[in-house]
Each structure stands twice: as structure tokens, then as C-alpha cells.
Design a protein around this motif. Structure first.
Motif, mmCIF file in Angstrom:
data_model
loop_
_atom_site.group_PDB
_atom_site.id
_atom_site.type_symbol
_atom_site.label_atom_id
_atom_site.label_comp_id
_atom_site.label_asym_id
_atom_site.label_seq_id
_atom_site.Cartn_x
_atom_site.Cartn_y
_atom_site.Cartn_z
ATOM 1 N N LYS A 84 0.746 -1.303 0.023
ATOM 2 C CA LYS A 84 -0.093 -0.005 -0.086
ATOM 3 C C LYS A 84 0.988 1.194 -0.095
ATOM 4 C CE LYS A 84 -3.817 2.093 2.556
ATOM 5 N NZ LYS A 84 -4.539 2.366 3.812
ATOM 6 N N GLU A 85 0.579 2.061 -0.992
ATOM 7 C CA GLU A 85 1.182 3.351 -0.934
ATOM 8 C C GLU A 85 0.973 4.352 -0.004
ATOM 9 O OE1 GLU A 85 2.127 7.160 -3.956
ATOM 10 O OE2 GLU A 85 0.883 5.214 -4.628
ATOM 11 N N LYS A 86 2.096 4.700 0.685
ATOM 12 C CA LYS A 86 1.723 5.721 1.791
ATOM 13 C C LYS A 86 1.349 7.059 1.568
ATOM 14 C CE LYS A 86 4.723 4.063 5.371
ATOM 15 N NZ LYS A 86 5.909 4.371 6.638
ATOM 16 N N LEU A 87 0.246 7.654 2.139
ATOM 17 C CA LEU A 87 -0.363 8.782 2.279
ATOM 18 C C LEU A 87 0.584 9.891 2.564
ATOM 19 C CD1 LEU A 87 -3.964 7.974 2.954
ATOM 20 C CD2 LEU A 87 -2.893 8.240 0.298
ATOM 21 N N ILE A 88 1.599 10.200 1.984
ATOM 22 C CA ILE A 88 2.329 11.247 2.125
ATOM 23 C C ILE A 88 2.767 12.172 1.020
ATOM 24 C CG2 ILE A 88 4.763 11.818 2.975
ATOM 25 C CD1 ILE A 88 4.939 9.291 4.692
ATOM 26 N N PRO A 89 2.617 13.418 1.240
ATOM 27 C CA PRO A 89 2.873 14.569 -0.171
ATOM 28 C C PRO A 89 4.193 14.550 -0.301
ATOM 29 C CG PRO A 89 2.360 15.710 2.087
ATOM 30 C CD PRO A 89 2.126 14.314 2.452
ATOM 31 N N GLU A 90 4.353 14.888 -1.418
ATOM 32 C CA GLU A 90 5.523 15.315 -2.127
ATOM 33 C C GLU A 90 6.446 16.321 -1.331
ATOM 34 O OE1 GLU A 90 7.911 16.463 -6.444
ATOM 35 O OE2 GLU A 90 5.672 15.626 -6.201
ATOM 36 N N LEU A 91 5.534 17.408 -1.236
ATOM 37 C CA LEU A 91 6.265 18.589 -0.532
ATOM 38 C C LEU A 91 5.537 18.525 0.801
ATOM 39 C CD1 LEU A 91 8.220 20.969 -0.836
ATOM 40 C CD2 LEU A 91 6.397 22.078 -1.772
ATOM 41 N N ARG A 92 6.377 18.823 2.059
ATOM 42 C CA ARG A 92 5.627 19.027 3.294
ATOM 43 C C ARG A 92 6.580 19.823 4.464
ATOM 44 N NH1 ARG A 92 3.982 13.396 6.877
ATOM 45 N NH2 ARG A 92 1.974 14.307 7.327
ATOM 46 N N PHE A 93 5.771 20.431 5.419
ATOM 47 C CA PHE A 93 6.503 21.124 6.261
ATOM 48 C C PHE A 93 7.490 20.207 7.145
ATOM 49 C CE2 PHE A 93 3.388 24.054 5.695
ATOM 50 C CZ PHE A 93 4.065 25.232 5.094
ATOM 51 N N PRO A 94 8.446 20.351 7.500
ATOM 52 C CA PRO A 94 9.213 19.149 8.409
ATOM 53 C C PRO A 94 8.750 18.825 9.516
ATOM 54 C CG PRO A 94 10.606 21.109 8.196
ATOM 55 C CD PRO A 94 9.407 21.491 7.386
ATOM 56 N N GLU A 95 8.174 19.389 10.291
ATOM 57 C CA GLU A 95 7.622 19.230 11.599
ATOM 58 C C GLU A 95 6.705 18.155 11.413
ATOM 59 O OE1 GLU A 95 5.661 23.140 11.032
ATOM 60 O OE2 GLU A 95 7.548 22.072 10.136
ATOM 61 N N PHE A 96 5.936 17.813 10.252
ATOM 62 C CA PHE A 96 4.876 16.727 10.295
ATOM 63 C C PHE A 96 5.273 15.503 9.653
ATOM 64 C CE2 PHE A 96 2.862 21.230 10.098
ATOM 65 C CZ PHE A 96 2.147 20.979 11.099
ATOM 66 N N LYS A 97 5.182 14.433 10.396
ATOM 67 C CA LYS A 97 5.768 12.970 10.063
ATOM 68 C C LYS A 97 4.405 12.073 9.753
ATOM 69 C CE LYS A 97 10.060 14.623 10.649
ATOM 70 N NZ LYS A 97 10.819 14.900 9.664
ATOM 71 N N GLU A 98 3.545 12.333 10.309
ATOM 72 C CA GLU A 98 2.266 11.325 10.440
ATOM 73 C C GLU A 98 1.656 11.413 9.090
ATOM 74 O OE1 GLU A 98 -2.087 10.686 12.768
ATOM 75 O OE2 GLU A 98 -0.654 12.360 13.408
ATOM 76 N N GLU A 99 1.097 10.026 8.819
ATOM 77 C CA GLU A 99 0.715 9.630 7.254
ATOM 78 C C GLU A 99 -0.730 10.328 7.423
ATOM 79 O OE1 GLU A 99 -0.498 5.719 4.551
ATOM 80 O OE2 GLU A 99 0.412 5.608 6.521
ATOM 81 N N TRP A 100 -1.098 10.791 6.045
ATOM 82 C CA TRP A 100 -2.423 11.463 5.944
ATOM 83 C C TRP A 100 -3.562 10.393 5.935
ATOM 84 C CZ3 TRP A 100 -3.124 15.992 2.176
ATOM 85 C CH2 TRP A 100 -2.160 17.125 2.421
ATOM 86 N N LYS A 101 -4.762 10.788 6.312
ATOM 87 C CA LYS A 101 -5.908 9.722 6.418
ATOM 88 C C LYS A 101 -6.755 10.000 4.953
ATOM 89 C CE LYS A 101 -6.575 10.302 11.281
ATOM 90 N NZ LYS A 101 -7.474 10.651 12.636
ATOM 91 N N GLN A 102 -7.519 9.009 4.907
ATOM 92 C CA GLN A 102 -8.267 9.021 3.489
ATOM 93 C C GLN A 102 -9.938 8.638 3.921
ATOM 94 O OE1 GLN A 102 -8.442 5.855 0.321
ATOM 95 N NE2 GLN A 102 -7.152 7.454 -0.727
ATOM 96 N N ASP A 103 -10.734 9.359 3.339
ATOM 97 C CA ASP A 103 -12.059 9.106 3.668
ATOM 98 C C ASP A 103 -12.961 9.822 2.798
ATOM 99 O OD1 ASP A 103 -14.189 7.915 5.187
ATOM 100 O OD2 ASP A 103 -13.389 8.521 7.050
#
Length: 408
Positions: free
Chosen positions: A6-25
Motif C-alpha cells: 500500500k502506497e503511503k499517504l505522504i505528500p511530495e512537499l511538506r513542512f518538516p515538523e509533520f511526519k504522520e501519514e495522511w488519512k483517507q475518507d
């Protein structure tokens, strides 16, 4: 052995303090939907009690964020549906599926929301959601729309849309960052508008001779003299002998452009032998559309080709400073003269130019030294306007790139 990863839900460009995977709904599980109530054009009053948004205004006045509400109504309160801070509104009908695929964030309570508006309320940050839906999900929303002559987008359609989203703090950080870029775009747009207004006002004063330039000794230049266009313009005809001999140009009321850039493709006839050749410092116009302002001075291209139906003229440099004429030919008074020198053609947007009347059009011109000073002064304003437009284009493209990389 083959395994599905499963491909992780992580954007290509992100602020460095955020690591948690995005949710989908699906949108239907995240928030609730409702509809606005009809507010017709006749219900709009300048000093109305309630600020309001009509669905047509989403296309003409608001982008992803409705900051300044432009309309008001005096309809009774019980006949209206009002916003809550953080609402996102989406049109429920429109002419095309792409047009309808737009979302607007409302940052105020008690804005009356018109009919044909879907209203979404959710725990997501409204500006984040509006940016996401209007950009990354635009074509997905368009595919949900139904209809032929009129396109409809109902809550049931939107509820099925899958979206990806991060934690609320990350949504807020993305929203704040993109708001700063929007503010920069807003300021550049305002600067461009002010420069255009200033230039228009200065040109009016100069050509009405309310503003006069002085020579190096501080003395007034001689009075302006009257000339006819026929005295300073000589028609020029040079035709291509080879296919694609020079780049194809399009002369429009907005300027002279490479055809492939203006239309994003070449639309001229496959055979362009016999087209007219336009040289640098010549004037070109469409006799059928001259009355609309389709006339240009070519100061950009060394050589190009235009439709055989166009007229091309050399400028007599002994009688007028050619670059000064660039500003005269676009003056509102000149557009009026072109119109009165043209006769109704086969369609409402085409008028046939009477060349004899065109040559008789009179212009007032100063001496050559003052012409050059006026030209150089106006060029400074024009250059600043062009620079502002280029900056606006660059930051708009920068934002577009961010919207693709910061969302999933």
C-alpha cells in the motif's frame, strides 16, 4: 512471490515538523451537506441588511476564499440560509463540469447563501478543504457532475468523493502558508490595476495637452501640429515565397503575439505561401476588426507573417517618431475614429474599413524631441506594468506547483 504494498499517504512537499501519514475518507463521512435558498438578482440591494453570496458570483468574484462579500439583501431572515465560520460552498449547477468544480471557503458567520449552492460543514479547516477541492480534486469532482445542457452536482455526488487529509495543525499550517502567497498575488494584482489606471490618466492628460514637457532649458516645446494618417503611413506589401518563411503572428486588440503562444497551437492555413511579411517598426491591423482596436506597432519581432487580409504600413520617420505613434494608435479617440471610418460588414463584429476615410483621420503631434520624451516617459510606466505582470504570472505558477505537491 508478488506482494501488494500500500502506497503511503505522504505528500511530495511538506513542512518538516509533520511526519504522520495522511488519512483517507469519503466527504460524506467527514462532514454534512445542505443547500442554500434562492436569492435572485432583484433581491440584491446595495444597503441590504444581510451580506449574501449568489452562486454565479463564485465564478466571477470569489476564488478559494470569500474575503470581501460584495452583495447584500433585505429578504426576510426566515427565507434565508446563513453560513457558519469554516463552511465550504460548491456550486450545484453550471454550464460545464469543470466550471462547477470549484470550492470557496467562508470565514464568517451569518452570510446568506443563495440557491444552487452546496454547503459543506466539517471539522477540516475550510480553506485547506477549498484549496484541495478546487485544485487537486477538480477533475474528480467534474467526473461526478451530471447533465448535458445544464450540469448538476448534488450532495449525493460529493459525499462519494474520496479525499486525503492530514491532522488539523498541518491543515492550518498549509492554509496559513498559502494565504500568504494569496496575499502577495492580491497585492500584485492591485499594483497592476493602479499602474494601468495611472498610465491611462497620464496618457489622457498628455494627449489632451494638459501636461507639457519642457526642453533642457526649461522652455516649452512648440505647439502640437495636425497631421493626417495618410501623410505618415505608407502601405507596405511583401509576401512570403516559401512555406513558414517566418514565424506566424497574430494581431489582436490586446497586442501582437506569436500565434502558437497565443492559441497554444498554430491555426493558420497549412499553406502560408503568399502571406504578408511584417517587419520590425511597422504597423499592422485587421481592416474588419480595426474598430475594435485590432491595430499594433511591431517593436518586438524582426520579421513575422500575418494573414493576407491584414494591412501593413511603414511609418515615415521624417514626419513622426515611429515609437511615439505606438501610443497614439491605441487612444480611445482613435478607436472612435476607426469605427466611424468603417461600415457594417457581414456580421455584427465585422465592419469594413474605408481606406480613404482612414487616411483622412487627423492626429495632433508635438515636435520630435517632445515626442521622444513622451515615449520614454510612457515606456517607464509600461515597463513597470510588464514587470508587475510577469511577477504576478511567476508567483501564480509557483502557487499552482505548490498545490500539486502539497496535496495528495
Amino acid at each position: 512471490m508478488k506482494t501488494d504494498k500500500k502506497e503511503k499517504l505522504i505528500p511530495e512537499l511538506r513542512f518538516p515538523e509533520f511526519k504522520e501519514e495522511w488519512k483517507q475518507d469519503r466527504l460524506g463521512k467527514i462532514g454534512s451537506f445542505s443547500k442554500g435558498k434562492n436569492i435572485s438578482k432583484k433581491d440584491i440591494e446595495e444597503k441590504g441588511k444581510y451580506p449574501c453570496i449568489r452562486y454565479g458570483e463564485l465564478y466571477t468574484h470569489y476564488k478559494e476564499h470569500a474575503k470581501k462579500i460584495i452583495s447584500r439583501t433585505n429578504l426576510e431572515k426566515n427565507k434565508l440560509v446563513f453560513s457558519k465560520i469554516n463552511d465550504v460552498i460548491i456550486p450545484s449547477s453550471g454550464e460545464t463540469a469543470i466550471d462547477i468544480s470549484t470550492a470557496v471557503y467562508i470565514d464568517q458567520d451569518n452570510i446568506a447563501l443563495g440557491g444552487d449552492l452546496n454547503i459543506m460543514r466539517s471539522p477540516l479547516h475550510g480553506y485547506f478543504l477549498a484549496l484541495y477541492l478546487s485544485n487537486k480534486k477538480k477533475y474528480d469532482i467534474a467526473r461526478l457532475a451530471q447533465g448535458i445542457s445544464v450540469i448538476h452536482l448534488y450532495p449525493e455526488h460529493l459525499k462519494s468523493l474520496k479525499i486525503n487529509y492530514p491532522t488539523l495543525p498541518e491543515q492550518q499550517k498549509i492554509s496559513s502558508f498559502l494565504s500568504l502567497i494569496d496575499r502577495k498575488i492580491e497585492l500584485l494584482n492591485k499594483k497592476k490595476e493602479l499602474l494601468e489606471i495611472y498610465k491611462k490618466g497620464v496618457m489622457q492628460k498628455i494627449f489632451n495637452r494638459d501636461i507639457r514637457f519642457k526642453d533642457i532649458n526649461g522652455n516649452n516645446y512648440p505647439e502640437w501640429e495636425e497631421k493626417r494618417l495618410g501623410e505618415i503611413l505608407q502601405e507596405y506589401v511583401e509576401r512570403t515565397k516559401d512555406e513558414n518563411q517566418f514565424p506566424i503572428l497574430s494581431s489582436t486588440k490586446d497586442g501582437l503575439f506569436l500565434q502558437e503562444e497565443y492559441f497554444n497551437k498554430e491555426i493558420a492555413s497549412e499553406n502560408n505561401i503568399g502571406y504578408k511579411i511584417l517587419r520590425k517598426n511597422q504597423i499592422v491591423f485587421s481592416p474588419q476588426n480595426l474598430w475594435l482596436g485590432n491595430i499594433n506597432f511591431n517593436e518586438k519581432y524582426e520579421a513575422g507573417i500575418v494573414s493576407p487580409s491584414y494591412k501593413i504600413f511603414n511609418v515615415d520617420g521624417t514626419k513622426i517618431y515611429p515609437l511615439f505613434l505606438k501610443y497614439i494608435i491605441k487612444l480611445p479617440r482613435m478607436i472612435y475614429e476607426y469605427m466611424t471610418s468603417s461600415e457594417q460588414g457581414a456580421s455584427i463584429v465585422r465592419r469594413n474599413l474605408n481606406m480613404d476615410l482612414f487616411k483622412q483621420i487627423k492626429i495632433k503631434v508635438p515636435c520630435k524631441k517632445e515626442q521622444k520624451e513622451i515615449y520614454e516617459y510612457l515606456e517607464k510606466i509600461t515597463s513597470l506594468t510588464v514587470l508587475t505582470k510577469n511577477n504576478l504570472k511567476q508567483i501564480s505558477l509557483f502557487k499552482k506547483g505548490l498545490l500539486q505537491k502539497m496535496f495528495i
